[in-house]
Design a protein around this motif. Structure first.
Motif, PDB file in Angstrom:
ATOM      1  N   THR B 136       0.849  -1.195   0.000  1.00  0.00           N
ATOM      2  CA  THR B 136       0.000   0.000   0.000  1.00  0.00           C
ATOM      3  C   THR B 136       0.879   1.239   0.000  1.00  0.00           C
ATOM      4  O   THR B 136       1.590   1.474   0.975  1.00  0.00           O
ATOM      5  CB  THR B 136      -0.879   0.025   1.263  1.00  0.00           C
ATOM      6  N   PRO B 137       0.847   2.028  -1.092  1.00  0.00           N
ATOM      7  CA  PRO B 137       1.669   3.236  -1.101  1.00  0.00           C
ATOM      8  C   PRO B 137       1.271   4.130   0.067  1.00  0.00           C
ATOM      9  O   PRO B 137       0.090   4.394   0.273  1.00  0.00           O
ATOM     10  CB  PRO B 137       1.340   3.902  -2.443  1.00  0.00           C
ATOM     11  N   THR B 138       2.218   4.508   0.882  1.00  0.00           N
ATOM     12  CA  THR B 138       1.940   5.282   2.077  1.00  0.00           C
ATOM     13  C   THR B 138       2.902   6.447   2.148  1.00  0.00           C
ATOM     14  O   THR B 138       4.107   6.278   1.937  1.00  0.00           O
ATOM     15  CB  THR B 138       2.112   4.393   3.336  1.00  0.00           C
ATOM     16  N   GLU B 139       2.356   7.607   2.441  1.00  0.00           N
ATOM     17  CA  GLU B 139       3.191   8.805   2.489  1.00  0.00           C
ATOM     18  C   GLU B 139       4.253   8.682   3.582  1.00  0.00           C
ATOM     19  O   GLU B 139       3.977   8.177   4.666  1.00  0.00           O
ATOM     20  CB  GLU B 139       2.320  10.035   2.761  1.00  0.00           C
ATOM     21  N   GLY B 140       5.441   9.127   3.269  1.00  0.00           N
ATOM     22  CA  GLY B 140       6.509   9.118   4.261  1.00  0.00           C
ATOM     23  C   GLY B 140       7.273   7.817   4.342  1.00  0.00           C
ATOM     24  O   GLY B 140       8.255   7.724   5.075  1.00  0.00           O
ATOM     25  N   LEU B 142       9.638   4.771   2.703  1.00  0.00           N
ATOM     26  CA  LEU B 142      10.626   4.611   1.629  1.00  0.00           C
ATOM     27  C   LEU B 142      10.150   3.486   0.720  1.00  0.00           C
ATOM     28  O   LEU B 142      10.071   2.326   1.141  1.00  0.00           O
ATOM     29  CB  LEU B 142      11.992   4.276   2.219  1.00  0.00           C
ATOM     30  N   MET B 143       9.799   3.839  -0.524  1.00  0.00           N
ATOM     31  CA  MET B 143       9.272   2.853  -1.465  1.00  0.00           C
ATOM     32  C   MET B 143      10.418   2.267  -2.292  1.00  0.00           C
ATOM     33  O   MET B 143      11.341   2.978  -2.679  1.00  0.00           O
ATOM     34  CB  MET B 143       8.245   3.488  -2.417  1.00  0.00           C
ATOM     35  N   PHE B 144      10.332   0.962  -2.565  1.00  0.00           N
ATOM     36  CA  PHE B 144      11.382   0.297  -3.335  1.00  0.00           C
ATOM     37  C   PHE B 144      10.769  -0.466  -4.497  1.00  0.00           C
ATOM     38  O   PHE B 144       9.704  -1.079  -4.351  1.00  0.00           O
ATOM     39  CB  PHE B 144      12.175  -0.671  -2.457  1.00  0.00           C
ATOM     40  N   ASP B 145      11.468  -0.401  -5.655  1.00  0.00           N
ATOM     41  CA  ASP B 145      11.046  -1.183  -6.818  1.00  0.00           C
ATOM     42  C   ASP B 145      11.488  -2.621  -6.630  1.00  0.00           C
ATOM     43  O   ASP B 145      12.647  -2.884  -6.331  1.00  0.00           O
ATOM     44  CB  ASP B 145      11.699  -0.636  -8.091  1.00  0.00           C
ATOM     45  N   THR B 146      10.544  -3.544  -6.794  1.00  0.00           N
ATOM     46  CA  THR B 146      10.902  -4.959  -6.739  1.00  0.00           C
ATOM     47  C   THR B 146      10.284  -5.616  -7.965  1.00  0.00           C
ATOM     48  O   THR B 146       9.413  -5.022  -8.609  1.00  0.00           O
ATOM     49  CB  THR B 146      10.333  -5.641  -5.470  1.00  0.00           C
ATOM     50  N   PHE B 153       8.861  -1.538   3.441  1.00  0.00           N
ATOM     51  CA  PHE B 153       9.099  -2.645   4.368  1.00  0.00           C
ATOM     52  C   PHE B 153       8.632  -2.236   5.753  1.00  0.00           C
ATOM     53  O   PHE B 153       9.088  -1.238   6.305  1.00  0.00           O
ATOM     54  CB  PHE B 153      10.579  -3.023   4.368  1.00  0.00           C
ATOM     55  N   GLU B 154       7.693  -3.028   6.283  1.00  0.00           N
ATOM     56  CA  GLU B 154       7.087  -2.678   7.565  1.00  0.00           C
ATOM     57  C   GLU B 154       7.629  -3.560   8.697  1.00  0.00           C
ATOM     58  O   GLU B 154       7.675  -4.793   8.573  1.00  0.00           O
ATOM     59  CB  GLU B 154       5.560  -2.862   7.465  1.00  0.00           C
ATOM     60  N   VAL B 155       8.001  -2.907   9.792  1.00  0.00           N
ATOM     61  CA  VAL B 155       8.483  -3.650  10.964  1.00  0.00           C
ATOM     62  C   VAL B 155       7.307  -4.388  11.614  1.00  0.00           C
ATOM     63  O   VAL B 155       6.232  -3.814  11.802  1.00  0.00           O
ATOM     64  CB  VAL B 155       9.097  -2.693  12.005  1.00  0.00           C
ATOM     65  N   ILE B 199      16.152  -9.935  -1.142  1.00  0.00           N
ATOM     66  CA  ILE B 199      17.339  -9.179  -1.587  1.00  0.00           C
ATOM     67  C   ILE B 199      17.111  -7.676  -1.440  1.00  0.00           C
ATOM     68  O   ILE B 199      17.974  -6.943  -0.965  1.00  0.00           O
ATOM     69  CB  ILE B 199      17.655  -9.511  -3.062  1.00  0.00           C
ATOM     70  N   GLU B 200      15.933  -7.213  -1.868  1.00  0.00           N
ATOM     71  CA  GLU B 200      15.663  -5.766  -1.852  1.00  0.00           C
ATOM     72  C   GLU B 200      15.678  -5.223  -0.431  1.00  0.00           C
ATOM     73  O   GLU B 200      16.226  -4.157  -0.169  1.00  0.00           O
ATOM     74  CB  GLU B 200      14.311  -5.448  -2.519  1.00  0.00           C
ATOM     75  N   LEU B 201      15.067  -5.970   0.479  1.00  0.00           N
ATOM     76  CA  LEU B 201      15.047  -5.558   1.887  1.00  0.00           C
ATOM     77  C   LEU B 201      16.474  -5.480   2.452  1.00  0.00           C
ATOM     78  O   LEU B 201      16.870  -4.480   3.069  1.00  0.00           O
ATOM     79  CB  LEU B 201      14.220  -6.569   2.704  1.00  0.00           C
ATOM     80  N   THR B 202      17.239  -6.541   2.214  1.00  0.00           N
ATOM     81  CA  THR B 202      18.602  -6.601   2.761  1.00  0.00           C
ATOM     82  C   THR B 202      19.438  -5.456   2.211  1.00  0.00           C
ATOM     83  O   THR B 202      20.135  -4.754   2.958  1.00  0.00           O
ATOM     84  CB  THR B 202      19.255  -7.954   2.403  1.00  0.00           C
ATOM     85  N   ARG B 203      19.355  -5.271   0.894  1.00  0.00           N
ATOM     86  CA  ARG B 203      20.171  -4.232   0.271  1.00  0.00           C
ATOM     87  C   ARG B 203      19.746  -2.841   0.740  1.00  0.00           C
ATOM     88  O   ARG B 203      20.574  -1.978   1.008  1.00  0.00           O
ATOM     89  CB  ARG B 203      20.108  -4.323  -1.256  1.00  0.00           C
ATOM     90  N   ALA B 204      18.432  -2.644   0.863  1.00  0.00           N
ATOM     91  CA  ALA B 204      17.920  -1.327   1.275  1.00  0.00           C
ATOM     92  C   ALA B 204      18.532  -0.921   2.610  1.00  0.00           C
ATOM     93  O   ALA B 204      18.962   0.225   2.800  1.00  0.00           O
ATOM     94  CB  ALA B 204      16.395  -1.367   1.379  1.00  0.00           C
TER      95      ALA B 204
END
Lengths: 201, 266
Positions: B136-140, B142-146, B153-155, B199-204
């Motif tokens: 869900t795109p959420t303001e504030g 950090l969005m990543f292309d996968t 990424f939500e805790v 991979i995207e999470l780790t790299r981010a």
């Protein structure tokens, strides 16, 4: 069996070092006072805490320690324990033990700090502490600072991490490693056994 | 050169290893000390124990096996699971653990990271982050292309059960400032799937913090570890089942990675 005293700065884990020294055929006690150091055949300065805090804790035993060392008692400083051998540190204020000339400095910002994990040793000079230890062997590091000795002849090993830094020093009976022999598996145990042999001699 | 670390993880309940025990030659399968020794002998670079014990005797139980492990092995190990304060941390560190990992307690009370780092040094403090992809795109955030679209990424806390609305990447950056010495980043999407690490999470996270990152969740074959080191920029890779079931023992994984050109400890 030679008696090793681990000096306790009052924080963190000394059990690993105690166990490792026992495996290297030392009888080991943990000491906090000059009296505790008096009958030590060998002294180990462990690698926990910060430069300034550790110096505070060392203050009451500093003279005894310096006397023991100048009388020839072998001493092994590990990580922070070795950093205390130098004159000063970028980590915090305070005058070190000054067994060695030079300063303790921060690792460069180009690499992740702490330098944590297994890295290799370049053997720069032969020393009995490293008998049977091959060039390029892996040992375990956890640190953010490293020593910059003024006298290059004290450097026994170096390691690459963002820069080439001194990872072990030796001068007479004063030995130090930036890595943790007690966490370096069989290689570390071999180094501690070498230390025991030096002590017994 | 600094080697990439291979980190087997052991889940412990009431002093026994509970997940996937298949070392047939072990006398006491499930004994944390024996399993730690076994992994250490096989060439594991480090170990992680996650303690799930729910009991008022937890502290005593932990102290016992942590001390046993510290005496049996001479490689570093981390203990986590329910560490909430300096006193909990001291209990395991003074029993011989090298590092503690904090998760839910750090999210609920971020200053605890600074307290722990001040007392024990930041190199002892691992902040564990359980993260889940949120589409869900959420303001504030950090969005990543996968490959499957844009995500943040939500805790999640309480073992990955409770979404918090907190951005995992931003949280890592904040936790580093507070004194985290290392991150253990687990993908809740991948954990248990054997589909490979996120991979995207780790790299981010790895690209935005200047302390080491241990990737966790999803390892199924040795290639997954290669991917997370090379593409994900992880400093260490944690895995459980591929090691426990002896499918890919540590030496096999290490040989593979070495052949692929990854710097691995001999």
């Amino acid at each position: 069996m030679p008696k090793a005293v681990i000096f306790d700065y009052g924080v963190g884990n000394l059990l690993s070092l105690k166990t490792a020294l026992e495996k290297a055929d030392f009888s080991v006690t943990i000491g906090t006072s000059s009296a505790d150091l008096a009958d030590a055949d060998a002294i180990a300065l462990p690698g926990v805490g910060s430069f300034t805090a550790a110096l505070d804790r060392l203050d009451t035993v500093k003279e005894t320690l310096q006397k023991k060392v100048s009388d020839g008692t072998p001493i092994l400083g590990i990580c922070l324990g070795m950093q205390l051998y130098f004159e000063s540190s970028e980590e915090g204020p305070g005058a070190g033990l000054s067994f060695y000339q030079g300063r303790v400095v921060q690792l460069p910002k180009t690499v992740k700090v702490p330098h944590m994990g297994w890295n290799t040793l370049n053997i720069i000079a032969q020393n009995p502490l490293f008998d049977g230890i091959a060039e390029g062997i892996y040992v375990y590091f956890v640190h953010s600072l490293y020593p910059a000795p003024k006298d290059p002849s004290v450097v026994v090993t170096t390691t690459e991490y963002g820069t080439t830094f001194t990872s072990a020093v030796a001068k007479g009976n004063i030995f130090g490693t930036q890595f943790h022999p007690e966490k370096s598996g069989d290689v570390g145990l071999k180094i501690l056994k070498n230390f025991q042999r030096i002590v017994v001699k | 050169m600094l080697a990439k670390r291979i980190v087997p993880c052991l889940d412990v309940d009431h002093g026994r290893v509970v997940k996937g025990i298949n070392f047939i030659e072990l006398k006491h399968a499930g004994d944390p000390v024996e399993m730690a020794k076994r992994y250490s002998d096989e060439g594991a670079d480090e170990l992680v124990f996650l303690d799930i014990t729910a009991s008022h005797e937890k502290r005593d139980i932990m102290r016992q096996y942590v001390e046993g492990v510290a005496k049996a092995i001479s490689i570093p190990f981390t203990v986590g699971g329910g560490i909430r304060n300096v006193s909990d941390a001291r209990n395991v560190l003074c029993s011989g653990a090298d590092k503690v990992s904090v998760n839910t307690a750090a999210i609920e009370n971020p200053p605890v990271i600074t307290e722990l780092a001040d007392v024990f040094g930041r190199q002892c403090i691992v902040v564990a982050i359980d993260a889940k992809r949120n589409r869900t795109p959420t303001e504030g955030k950090l969005m990543f292309d996968t490959p499957s679209g844009k995500v943040w990424f939500e805790v999640n806390t309480y073992g990955g059960r409770k979404p918090t609305g907190i951005d995992a990447v931003a949280w890592a950056m904040q936790a580093e400032k507070l004194g985290a010495g290392e991150f253990l980043v687990t993908s809740m999407d991948r954990d248990g799937t054997k589909d490979g690490y996120d991979i995207e999470l780790t790299r981010a996270i790895s690209e935005r913090v200047n302390v080491p990152v241990i990737a966790s969740g999803g390892a199924g074959v040795p290639k997954h570890l290669y991917d997370v080191f090379v593409e994900g920029k992880a400093d260490a890779a944690l895995a459980a089942s591929i090691f426990h079931y002896n499918q890919y023992p540590v030496p096999v994984v290490k040989d593979y990675l070495r052949k692929m050109g990854v710097t691995i400890r001999q």
